[in-house]
Design a protein around this motif. Structure first.
Motif, PDB file in Angstrom:
ATOM      1  N   UNK A 132       0.857  -1.182   0.000  1.00 49.09           N
ATOM      2  CA  UNK A 132       0.000   0.000   0.000  1.00 49.09           C
ATOM      3  C   UNK A 132       0.897   1.238   0.000  1.00 49.09           C
ATOM      4  N   UNK A 186       1.270   3.496   2.039  1.00 51.79           N
ATOM      5  CA  UNK A 186       1.913   3.711   3.337  1.00 51.79           C
ATOM      6  C   UNK A 186       3.016   2.718   3.651  1.00 51.79           C
ATOM      7  N   UNK A 187       3.169   1.701   2.807  1.00 50.69           N
ATOM      8  CA  UNK A 187       4.216   0.702   3.032  1.00 50.69           C
ATOM      9  C   UNK A 187       5.486   1.036   2.257  1.00 50.69           C
ATOM     10  N   UNK A 196      10.112  12.012   7.666  1.00 50.78           N
ATOM     11  CA  UNK A 196       8.673  12.008   7.904  1.00 50.78           C
ATOM     12  C   UNK A 196       8.131  13.426   7.794  1.00 50.78           C
ATOM     13  N   UNK A 236      11.631  11.701  12.615  1.00 52.23           N
ATOM     14  CA  UNK A 236      10.824  10.700  13.315  1.00 52.23           C
ATOM     15  C   UNK A 236       9.426  11.289  13.466  1.00 52.23           C
ATOM     16  N   UNK A 237       8.392  10.432  13.414  1.00 50.83           N
ATOM     17  CA  UNK A 237       7.040  10.986  13.584  1.00 50.83           C
ATOM     18  C   UNK A 237       6.863  11.736  14.900  1.00 50.83           C
ATOM     19  N   UNK A 238       7.572  11.301  15.934  1.00 47.05           N
ATOM     20  CA  UNK A 238       7.447  11.983  17.222  1.00 47.05           C
ATOM     21  C   UNK A 238       8.091  13.374  17.170  1.00 47.05           C
ATOM     22  N   UNK A 239       9.210  13.485  16.451  1.00 47.98           N
ATOM     23  CA  UNK A 239       9.810  14.801  16.261  1.00 47.98           C
ATOM     24  C   UNK A 239       8.824  15.726  15.542  1.00 47.98           C
ATOM     25  N   UNK A 299       5.564  15.539  15.602  1.00 49.33           N
ATOM     26  CA  UNK A 299       4.487  15.911  16.541  1.00 49.33           C
ATOM     27  C   UNK A 299       4.960  17.032  17.460  1.00 49.33           C
ATOM     28  N   UNK A 300       6.194  16.922  17.952  1.00 49.54           N
ATOM     29  CA  UNK A 300       6.702  17.962  18.859  1.00 49.54           C
ATOM     30  C   UNK A 300       6.880  19.278  18.116  1.00 49.54           C
ATOM     31  N   UNK A 332      -5.302   4.409   5.474  1.00 43.57           N
ATOM     32  CA  UNK A 332      -5.135   5.830   5.767  1.00 43.57           C
ATOM     33  C   UNK A 332      -4.290   6.535   4.716  1.00 43.57           C
ATOM     34  N   UNK A 357       7.904  10.967   3.482  1.00 43.49           N
ATOM     35  CA  UNK A 357       6.675  10.187   3.681  1.00 43.49           C
ATOM     36  C   UNK A 357       5.758  10.955   4.622  1.00 43.49           C
ATOM     37  N   UNK A 405      -2.949   9.899  10.651  1.00 41.01           N
ATOM     38  CA  UNK A 405      -3.622   9.023  11.599  1.00 41.01           C
ATOM     39  C   UNK A 405      -5.125   9.159  11.380  1.00 41.01           C
ATOM     40  N   UNK A 426      16.335  11.743  18.583  1.00 43.39           N
ATOM     41  CA  UNK A 426      15.513  11.671  19.783  1.00 43.39           C
ATOM     42  C   UNK A 426      16.392  11.322  20.970  1.00 43.39           C
ATOM     43  N   UNK A 448      12.826   5.048  19.888  1.00 42.63           N
ATOM     44  CA  UNK A 448      12.189   5.937  20.850  1.00 42.63           C
ATOM     45  C   UNK A 448      11.290   5.085  21.740  1.00 42.63           C
ATOM     46  N   UNK A 472       4.466   0.009  15.087  1.00 44.99           N
ATOM     47  CA  UNK A 472       5.469   0.884  14.463  1.00 44.99           C
ATOM     48  C   UNK A 472       6.803   0.139  14.327  1.00 44.99           C
ATOM     49  N   UNK A 491       6.803  -2.616  11.651  1.00 41.76           N
ATOM     50  CA  UNK A 491       6.778  -2.066  10.296  1.00 41.76           C
ATOM     51  C   UNK A 491       8.039  -1.300   9.969  1.00 41.76           C
ATOM     52  N   UNK A 508       6.028  -5.126   6.992  1.00 41.33           N
ATOM     53  CA  UNK A 508       4.986  -4.153   6.661  1.00 41.33           C
ATOM     54  C   UNK A 508       3.590  -4.756   6.581  1.00 41.33           C
ATOM     55  N   UNK A 566      -1.060  -3.660   9.534  1.00 45.42           N
ATOM     56  CA  UNK A 566      -1.458  -2.322   9.083  1.00 45.42           C
ATOM     57  C   UNK A 566      -2.025  -1.487  10.218  1.00 45.42           C
ATOM     58  N   UNK A 567      -1.871  -0.190  10.093  1.00 43.30           N
ATOM     59  CA  UNK A 567      -2.461   0.737  11.052  1.00 43.30           C
ATOM     60  C   UNK A 567      -3.602   1.489  10.407  1.00 43.30           C
ATOM     61  N   UNK A 616      -5.114   3.076  15.041  1.00 49.13           N
ATOM     62  CA  UNK A 616      -4.170   3.219  16.154  1.00 49.13           C
ATOM     63  C   UNK A 616      -4.868   3.437  17.485  1.00 49.13           C
ATOM     64  N   UNK A 652      -6.674  -4.165   2.807  1.00 48.96           N
ATOM     65  CA  UNK A 652      -6.035  -3.508   3.947  1.00 48.96           C
ATOM     66  C   UNK A 652      -6.391  -4.199   5.252  1.00 48.96           C
TER      67      UNK A 652
END
Lengths: 763, 161
Positions: A38, A40-41, A49, A120-123, A125-126, A196, A272, A276, B1, B22, B29, B32, B38, B41-42, B45, B105
């Motif tokens: 997909x 997202x893969x 990110x 990173x996705x967390x970076x 978000x911050x 998504x 990428x 969510x 991080x 992290x 996560x 994947x 992979x 799937x999400x 969440x 999916x």
């Protein structure tokens, strides 16, 4: 123990297969192994990110954006806003009224304001949390009526009315002996595809172009809008279809495409973005909430004389395809019934609610709920049963829409109704044969009392236009090459799960007599296939593949004819051979094509359509399909709990090219129709979304799904290249009013709104 | 991080090292994005849709709700490992044959759930199938062909019991 009764003959699936076979999917093995990629893969070395900052207000002025704290976070590589859009600042499918990033003003909760790229996705978000946007909140336009009455100033330079269309047909002052009317309302449904939003953008070295891997419904339309915003020529932006996890209309509009490309070009690295679920609810268009008033005038024996109607569709902050959705809605006012006179006023308006656009059914879902509710009122007023009133008014080929357009399509409305009526009712009493309390409405909640349950039966019948309308030439392109007995097919048709990749192979095998078909990657290196929407791909892209294969077959027959001194018109395909229908020659296709390649590309166009004039008159639609649904429900009237027990349906499909795939569309569409009937609604209060998650946006689960009993009405459609009509939308259109009608039948009360909530039943 | 960890997970019979992770990463996560698996799937969440379903010590679990760093020492099985080489799954071909796959999916999660159900209850009634798989949302198929696929597997296993 009962199993679903399947009237559609689908047992005996085959691998490969030709037209008419229940062929299994060529990507099925990959998908069950978890190996299918997909969007997202997909990933690339050195990627970053990306993530999007969105407005918390439905309407506000942006007075400042402070990025300084966000830039201080280690791992942040880019932050972009409206100032960083090099090309066109706005995009859109019909009018380009929607900003890539809001500048100066935000118009809905969730509107993109900025985006970041980080390690990173967390970076990410911050970083988003550290961006400070100064807003001056403005009064929000929430009530769509206020968009028409002029009491709220324009919330967009294009004004608050996106489109207004009137239809005047015959003499709408004519009345009858009977009049029934109602005010109907539909809440906002979400497509809720599982896959998504996700994209991978890879910039060209030097930034002169970009490659985008994306799950979308129309590669070429995306490309055109993206390129304009990037300030690049179309051919510098190459799109490849990443695997699509469902669409249902939500992928027709741009969501993350431009943002992903901008971040990639800004950083010089692949990027990428993956939404969510909460973001997905805000990030794509939804089905238009609607308020519809309808009044039917009829003779004492239930024949429609005149219909008056007013439609108000809330298009939300940006126009998307609201204009086309409105036209679909108003031109389907009459339903699949003869109607000599009509007066319709339809509005699609702009508000500070979530933007709305395409969702499976595209305006006809709304019209159908209203016209089917009306038909039941008409039946009651005339002392007819719901089936009889519909049969009495049923359209046939040669009748007209209220736009004046003659229905030239096969139109087996009466057959759809009668064959649905013949399907067996559920043999299970309330609570099942074993009197299992889990089978009562409310299931595992164990709250229902069997002695209180009432069973109801209800009907819905629909007409749905196929392909695009109002003069839009939504053609499709395909290329066929045959070498060494193998056919290679290329198209840009978005496979979103509906199974076009399956029938593409079936078409090639049938036309060319080859067993082995290879499908090339789906991308923009070939011409447009149009959108995967409007129930159009089997007809249009199927037509393109068929056309390309036929051109190759002509070349094949020309070769054999020349080699054997036979008139090519005598030749035919039999199995995997070319045969002389008037002689003994038989030669394998593989042998004829050994060491050579035959190659053809074909564009399939449907016949032209017209605009509507100011009275809504014109041949604006291409073709039509029809369907009937009968629903059986059990209702606990004290608790307002509903269990949909069975849905029976006969659908006008022209020709079932793959019966198993058709059944899949029927069952899947009915699930979405049931969802709209009893559980699905995005709830907005003052423009804020209360339920952007799967806990509170209720989707039908396997426990909610009724038994489906389906039969196919196969009268080949002469206008369709393969005789087959589109099948994706009709199942979701009249299933909703059938369920609501069944609930009304069970409780003996009127219901005017979907989704029907427990409180609507109880109070 | 700054808050980075290293730990080991046992996935599909193999020890897999995770480095520079992290602490807040979900099992979904890590499977994947760090282990290249992979297939899970999400889609929400939140543990509502079942697309991320894996087996952890034999139990069906939403990997989006598991903190990856807490899953050390547990036997994790994903869609990539549910049918080890030499022991092909009968569930997977049944889904293809029955037309139970459209966009695909939800499919890996459903395959995991179907395996878990049939391991526990080899001859489930239709109601039991619906209940056991009610934690897996599918938006494309309307579930009819999925129920058919699971029933075919149950019947097939009866024949070879």
């Amino acid at each position: 123990m009962s199993s679903p009764v399947i009237e559609v003959p689908t047992r005996g699936t085959v691998v490969g297969g030709r037209l008419g076979d229940s062929a299994t999917r060529p990507d099925g093995v990959e998908k069950v192994q978890g190996a299918f990629a997909f969007s997202g893969d997909l990933s690339a070395d050195g990627f970053l990110w990306g993530a999007t900052l969105r407005s918390p207000h439905p309407h506000a002025r942006i007075t400042g954006i402070d990025l300084s704290a966000a830039w201080k976070i280690s791992g942040v590589e880019a932050i972009i806003t409206a100032d960083d859009v090099p090309g066109k600042a706005t995009y859109g499918l019909i009018s380009q009224d929607q900003p890539v990033f809001a500048r100066d003003v935000v118009r809905y909760v969730g509107e993109p304001v900025a985006a970041v790229a980080a390690d990173h996705p967390e970076t990410c978000r911050r970083a988003l949390a550290a961006i400070v946007v100064h807003y001056e909140v403005l009064p929000a336009l929430i009530d769509p009526e206020r968009a028409i009455d002029g009491s709220h100033p324009p919330i967009h330079p294009d004004g608050n009315v996106i489109r207004h269309q009137r239809i005047v047909c015959g003499d709408p002052t004519l009345t009858g002996d009977v009049v029934v009317e109602g005010d109907y309302e539909l809440g906002m449904q979400d497509q809720a595809f599982l896959g998504l939003e996700a994209a991978l953008a890879v910039p060209d070295p030097g930034g002169a172009g970009v490659e985008l891997f994306i799950a979308t419904q129309w590669l070429h339309e995306d490309r055109h809008q993206i390129a304009a915003c990037l300030g690049l020529p179309d051919d510098a932006v190459r799109l490849t279809l990443g695997g699509v996890g469902g669409a249902f209309g939500a992928r027709e509009d741009i969501s993350l495409q431009v943002h992903t490309c901008l971040l990639a070009l800004r950083t010089g690295r692949p990027v990428r973005i993956a939404y969510n679920r909460e973001e997905s609810f805000l990030g794509h268009v939804h089905r238009h909430p609607a308020r519809i008033h309808m009044r039917h005038h009829a003779t004492a024996d239930g024949r429609i004389v005149t219909i008056e109607a007013r439609f108000l569709l809330d298009g939300g902050a940006y126009a998307s395809t609201s204009s086309a959705v409105l036209i679909n809605a108003v031109t389907h006012t009459q339903g699949p019934y003869r109607c000599p006179n009509a007066l319709v006023d339809g509005y699609a308006v702009r508000t500070n609610n979530l933007p709305c656009g395409a969702m499976r059914g595209f305006g006809v879902v709304q019209a159908c709920f209203a016209h089917e509710s009306q038909m039941d009122k008409l039946a009651a007023a005339c002392g007819l049963d719901p089936v009889e009133v519909r049969l009495r008014n049923a359209m046939a080929t040669g009748d007209r829409l209220i736009t004046g357009q003659v229905i030239e399509s096969v139109a087996p409305v009466e057959r759809c109704i009668r064959e649905t009526a013949e399907l067996p009712l559920p043999d299970e009493p309330v609570g099942g044969h074993d009197d299992d309390p889990m089978r009562l409405p409310g299931g595992a909640g164990l709250t229902a009392d069997r002695s209180h349950i009432r069973r109801g039966i209800g009907w819905g019948v629909a007409i749905k236009n196929l392909m695009y309308s109002e003069g839009f030439d939504d053609f499709s392109t395909a290329r066929c090459r045959v070498a060494d007995g193998v056919a290679t097919i290329k198209f840009a048709t978005s496979e979103v799960g509906q199974g076009f990749v399956t029938i593409a192979g079936q078409i090639a095998r049938s036309v060319l007599g080859v067993d082995h078909v290879v499908l090339e990657p789906i991308d923009t290196s070939i011409g447009s296939a149009g959108s995967t929407s409007a129930s159009r791909q089997t007809w249009m892209s199927g037509g393109a593949v068929d056309g390309a294969c036929r051109l190759v077959r002509e070349q094949l027959f020309g070769l054999v004819g020349a080699q054997h001194d036979i008139d090519p018109l005598r030749l035919a395909i039999d199995g995997t051979d070319v045969v002389d229908t008037m002689g003994d020659l038989r030669v394998a296709v593989a042998e004829v094509t050994a060491g050579r390649e035959l190659d053809a590309t074909f564009e399939h166009h449907h016949r032209p359509t017209e605009d509507l004039d100011e009275n809504g008159q014109g041949n604006c639609h291409t073709a039509f399909a029809f369907v009937a649904h009968r629903a059986v429900v059990d209702v606990d009237p004290e608790l307002g709990l509903v269990k949909v027990v069975q849905i029976a349906t006969a659908q006008d499909v022209g020709r079932a090219l793959n019966p198993l795939s058709v059944l899949g569309q029927i069952e899947g569409g009915i699930a979405q129709g049931v969802g709209l009937a009893v559980m699905e609604e995005i709830i907005q209060v003052d423009g804020r979304v209360r339920n952007p998650n799967f806990t509170d946006y209720l989707l039908p689960t396997m426990l909610d799904m009724p038994v489906v009993v389906a039969t196919l009405v196969e009268e080949p459609e002469p206008m369709a290249p393969l005789g087959a009509k589109g099948v994706g939308e009709p199942p979701t259109i009249s299933s909703t009013p059938a369920v609501v009608a069944a609930i009304r039948d069970a409780i003996g009360k009127d219901l005017v709104r979907v989704p029907v909530r427990p409180s609507d039943i109880v109070f | 991080m700054s808050e980075s960890l290293a730990y080991q997970l046992h996935v599909n019979g193999e020890a897999r090292d995770v480095a520079d992770a992290w602490v807040g990463e979900s099992l979904l996560y890590v499977l994947r994005e760090r282990l290249g698996l992979m297939g899970s799937k999400g889609a929400c969440e939140q543990g509502e849709c079942g697309s991320c379903s894996v087996l952890v010590d034999g139990s069906l679990v939403c990997s989006c709700l598991v903190l990856a760093a807490s899953a050390t020492g547990e036997a994790i099985v994903t869609i990539e490992g549910v049918a080890p080489p030499g022991a092909p799954s009968d569930v997977q071909p049944a889904f293809v044959d029955a037309g139970a796959v459209q966009c695909g999916f939800c499919t890996p999660g459903l395959i995991m759930a179907a395996h878990a159900l049939l391991d526990q209850s080899p001859d489930p009634s239709e109601y039991e199938i619906r209940e056991a798989l009610s934690g897996n949302v599918c938006r494309c198929t309307g579930y009819g062909r999925i129920i058919d696929a699971v029933q075919r597997v149950a019947v097939g296993r009866r024949g070879t019991a």
